[in-house]
Design an enzyme around this catalytic site. Structure first.
Site, mmCIF file in Angstrom:
data_model
loop_
_atom_site.group_PDB
_atom_site.id
_atom_site.type_symbol
_atom_site.label_atom_id
_atom_site.label_comp_id
_atom_site.label_asym_id
_atom_site.label_seq_id
_atom_site.Cartn_x
_atom_site.Cartn_y
_atom_site.Cartn_z
ATOM 1 N N ASP A 298 1.910 3.462 9.566
ATOM 2 C CA ASP A 298 1.864 2.299 8.883
ATOM 3 C C ASP A 298 0.437 1.655 9.496
ATOM 4 O OD1 ASP A 298 2.037 -0.080 7.779
ATOM 5 O OD2 ASP A 298 4.139 -0.297 8.060
HETATM 6 C C1 BGC Z 1 2.593 -2.679 6.027
HETATM 7 C C2 BGC Z 1 2.678 -1.340 4.986
HETATM 8 C C3 BGC Z 1 1.354 -1.493 3.919
HETATM 9 C C4 BGC Z 1 0.359 -1.522 4.956
HETATM 10 C C5 BGC Z 1 -1.025 -1.372 4.295
HETATM 11 C C6 BGC Z 1 1.593 -2.912 6.725
HETATM 12 O O1 BGC Z 1 1.619 -4.025 7.304
HETATM 13 O O2 BGC Z 1 3.743 -2.706 6.630
HETATM 14 O O3 BGC Z 1 3.726 -1.648 4.069
HETATM 15 O O4 BGC Z 1 1.404 -0.438 3.248
HETATM 16 O O5 BGC Z 1 0.233 -2.630 5.813
HETATM 17 O O6 BGC Z 1 -1.549 -2.835 3.941
#
Ligand code: BGC
Length: 787
Positions: A298
């Site tokens: 993530d």
């Molecule tokens: C989130 C993800 C997301 C990623 C990209 C993160 O903060 O937890 O779900 O895909 O950001 O934006």
């Protein structure tokens, strides 16, 4: 020929041959991805190129440690990652990119959120002629409530077309984390409290999206069930609960659809960041489940980049230059082997080969937004749930012309949640617009009052908040509208999203003024013999207890995407007969939630750990096994018509590895409608503790006309019936008597049948993984611990 007679001539000839070969070798172009094998490309890559490929192309500098802390588990400090991804390169507003290596024909991949629509910037610098809006589809919780993989697949196809036509390679969705607790701020993105429903529906979405030749990233792997201190919090969970719920949902989704990628989560599980867990990302995901794609972090997940590579977390997102340096040094100092790095690279290259960017797909930037809006509207109506319908208040009677529409969310309708799950859509149809489009006359003076309230709020005369407190409606306006209008519709709205969990007071529970106002409106309309309909425009469960008696009918519309108002009007008016069913339980009160005492963990200020004491008893598994009556149970949802369920038949009374159940559904009412039949099984609990019943299959009818019947067939295999026996790491289908129940909710069982398993079946032997470091005193239905 003569010249070869002399040795000198031979010598000159061989020399010139060698030099021409060397020249050729020098001029030989580097291997090219697609033309040469992946192995050949990897063999030609420098260490720097490999490290560059496994780290996203983000340019942020290394964050400075807070105070004198060093990143790591020992002192509780981790660098704050960016909230959500945003890049200006290639596709502006996409969450991130991988780095291109043109020398080897490796293009950059574009990765974009999110679960309810493509999240990219709708406008671009220097481009005033074109907009890049994406369709806001209904949120995950609504999609799951359709209980219809075909509908979700259709959404996926349209969704994936936008991914492709906007130049994106991989969609960072779906999110399938289990609804462990209603306060999780991201529950709207997720599907269900049950792994079968969530995994099946997510699989249907992935298949739809990927049918376009683009990828997905099923997320957040695993046990990322809260937002509070999400980058550090440690989820302490038994292996059985992981295996039967938190892993299971991913396993079902992955087996159904082969997503191109998996996204590991921010949190730690049993002490270690998921992105750094070899047992999770390699032993379980690759060795046991045979997952073939790549794993990415993530955004900013984990902190030990070398451990991530070693664990099988192939791509670090969004990437920082210092991470590349770290990996290069690790290889030079032997803490990361080239072999491991090559494997990470190989997995990424295999996916790049399939990507639109690699295939130089000429995307149009012009998906058919009009057609997709129709898909969004239809899907939205399929997942809305009729919770209550006293005196057939719905569908709205033909005599109703004028409607008094109350509630901020009537005018400021919430299409979806916030954060990376938000979509930059061209519009949202509000509920009052939807009602007007359907031919009703929403009360003008009421509308004007709300409009002014929002204007004042925006201009700073009201406290500027994302969610304005509910507008107080004066007693005189209530009385006046009750006189003038035929019906009251009161919308209760809630929004939430990434970074924060919801509050219990004034959010999960309605605020005192909100409840009081609801009652005043209801009393005024009831006094005039007029009905009151509540519409819930929410992303997660709220308290129903203290206000719902005032409503004649309640439509749970969830956050239905950009066509919200039209879809809600479709159902309220009876154009569409509701057929959604709860994929998540509404308890009587928050304290009844099995994880209530363990959410969001300790210390309360900034939780460092959360113990999943409820174990496997999440949602209906708990309520049913511990005799706790919910307000609206899992699987529940009314219709404007009635159905008769009859003739449950099993293929055999003795299980021989597979059993088939058939059941007949007949529409016995006056409206055409669809019904969902749910198959629950109660298994013998002699060897280990088991839930009273678990969902093992489900099916939805087609639109049945009054009087029409349909036979539904369900197939159940040994693996579906097996429980995880932790001691031996075995999935075992115990011997004994099984009760199979066909119901229209977990508590409205219409027919039962019994079958027998003469001898226990060992279905699968797994590795011992993900062990908690501490003893967890888990709920036990046999001992009723924790009740
Ligand atoms: C989130 C993800 C997301 C990623 C990209 C993160 O903060 O937890 O779900 O895909 O950001 O934006």
């Amino acid at each position: 020929m003569n010249i070869f007679k002399s040795y000198t001539a031979w010598f000159i000839f061989i020399l010139s041959l060698i030099s021409s070969l060397t020249l050729k070798a020098q001029l030989k172009p580097a291997p090219q991805l697609g033309k040469n094998t992946v192995k050949e490309v990897i063999a030609a890559m420098t260490l720097e190129e490999k490290a560059t490929l496994v780290v996203g192309s983000g340019k942020a500098p290394k964050p400075k440690p807070a105070g004198n802390g060093k990143p790591g588990v020992s002192n509780g400090w981790v660098p704050e990652p960016p909230m959500i991804g945003h890049t200006e390169t290639k596709v502006p507003g996409a969450a991130g990119n991988t780095t291109a290596i043109p020398r080897l024909g490796i293009p950059s991949l574009v990765l974009s959120d999110g679960p309810a629509g493509v999240r990219i910037s709708p406008t671009r610098k220097g481009d005033s002629t074109h907009t890049y809006y994406a369709t806001a589809f209904p949120v995950g919780t609504l999609l799951a409530s359709t209980w219809d993989p075909a509908v979700v697949n259709t959404v996926g196809k349209a969704f994936g077309n936008e991914v492709k036509e906007y130049g994106v390679d991989i969609l960072l969705a779906p999110g399938v984390n289990i609804h462990r607790n209603p306060l999780n701020g991201r529950n709207f993105e997720y599907y269900s409290e049950d792994p079968l429903v969530a995994g099946t529906m997510a699989g249907a979405l992935i298949n739809g999206v990927q049918s376009n030749g683009v990828g997905t990233s099923i997320k957040h792997f695993i046990a990322n069930n809260q937002e509070s201190n999400r980058n550090y919090n440690n989820s302490i969970v038994s292996e059985r609960a992981l295996r039967e719920l938190y892993l299971k949902v991913f396993r079902i989704g992955i087996a159904a659809s082969n997503p191109w990628t998996v996204m590991s989560s921010y949190n730690r599980v049993n002490g270690v960041y998921t992105a750094q867990r070899h047992d999770l990302l390699t032993t379980v995901l690759r060795d046991e489940w045979k997952f073939k794609g790549f794993v990415m972090t993530d955004w900013g997940g984990g902190y030990d980049w070398v451990a991530e590579m070693n664990a099988g977390n192939d791509l670090i997102m969004p990437g920082r230059p210092d991470q590349i340096e770290t990996l290069i040094n690790a290889v030079k100092h032997d803490s990361l082997s080239v072999k491991v790095l090559n494997q990470n690279v190989e997995r990424i290259l295999n996916i790049i080969l399939k990507s639109p960017s690699f295939q130089k797909y000429a995307y149009s930037n012009k998906p058919d937004l009009k057609a997709h809006a129709e898909v969004a509207r239809k899907a939205a109506t399929e997942g809305m749930i009729l919770l209550k319908n006293r005196g057939n208040a719905l569908p709205i009677s033909k005599s109703v012309k004028t409607v008094a529409a109350f509630g901020n969310a009537t005018y400021n309708t919430i299409p979806g949640g916030t954060g990376s799950g938000e979509v930059n859509k061209a519009y949202t149809i509000s509920i009052d617009q939807g009602l007007a489009n359907a031919g009703y006359r929403p009360d003008e003076s009421l509308k004007n009052t709300y409009t002014k309230f929002f204007q004042d709020a925006r201009s700073g005369q009201q406290p500027r908040r994302r969610f304005y407190g509910e507008m107080p409606v004066s007693d005189s306006l209530i009385i006046e509208t009750a006189k003038k209008n035929d019906l009251a519709i009161i919308t209760i709205g809630r929004n939430a999203g990434e970074g924060n969990d919801r509050n219990l007071e004034n959010n999960y529970n309605l605020g005192p003024e909100e409840k009081q106002q609801f009652k005043k409106i209801a009393d005024a309309f009831h006094a005039k013999g007029k009905k009151v309909v509540a519409v819930l425009n929410i992303g997660g469960v709220i308290d129903m207890n203290e206000w719902q008696d005032n409503a004649d009918a309640i439509l749970l519309a969830w956050q239905p995407g950009q066509e919200a108002g039209n879809a809600i009007a479709d159902v309220l008016s009876g154009k569409v007969n509701p057929s959604g069913k709860l994929a998540t339980t509404f308890p009587v009160k928050y304290a009844d939630v099995p994880s209530a005492k363990n959410f969001p963990g300790t210390p309360a200020e900034r939780p460092e750990q959360v113990i999943y004491e409820e174990g496997i008893y999440v949602g209906y598994r708990y309520y049913d096994s511990f005799n706790v009556k919910p307000m609206y149970e899992f699987g529940y949802g009314l219709s404007y018509t009635d159905f008769a369920i009859s003739g449950l038949k099993l293929s055999s009374a003795t299980f021989n590895g597979i059993i088939t159940a058939t059941v007949n559904v007949k529409n016995t009412g006056k409206f055409a409608g669809k019904e969902v039949v749910q198959i629950y099984v109660g298994a013998p609990a002699k060897t280990i503790d088991k839930p009273m019943q678990e969902l093992k299959a489900f099916g939805k009818t087609h639109l049945l006309q009054p009087g029409e019947s349909q036979l539904l067939t369900f197939t159940i295999r040994s693996a579906d019936l097996a429980s995880f026996h932790t001691d031996n790491s075995e999935w075992i289908t115990d011997a004994g008597k099984y009760v199979l129940k066909a119901g229209i909710s977990s508590r409205d069982i219409k027919q039962t049948a019994v079958f027998n398993i003469p001898k226990a079946i060992m279905v699968e032997k797994d590795h011992k993984v993900l062990q908690p470091e501490v003893n967890i005193t888990e709920f036990n239905a046999r001992k009723q611990v924790g009740k």
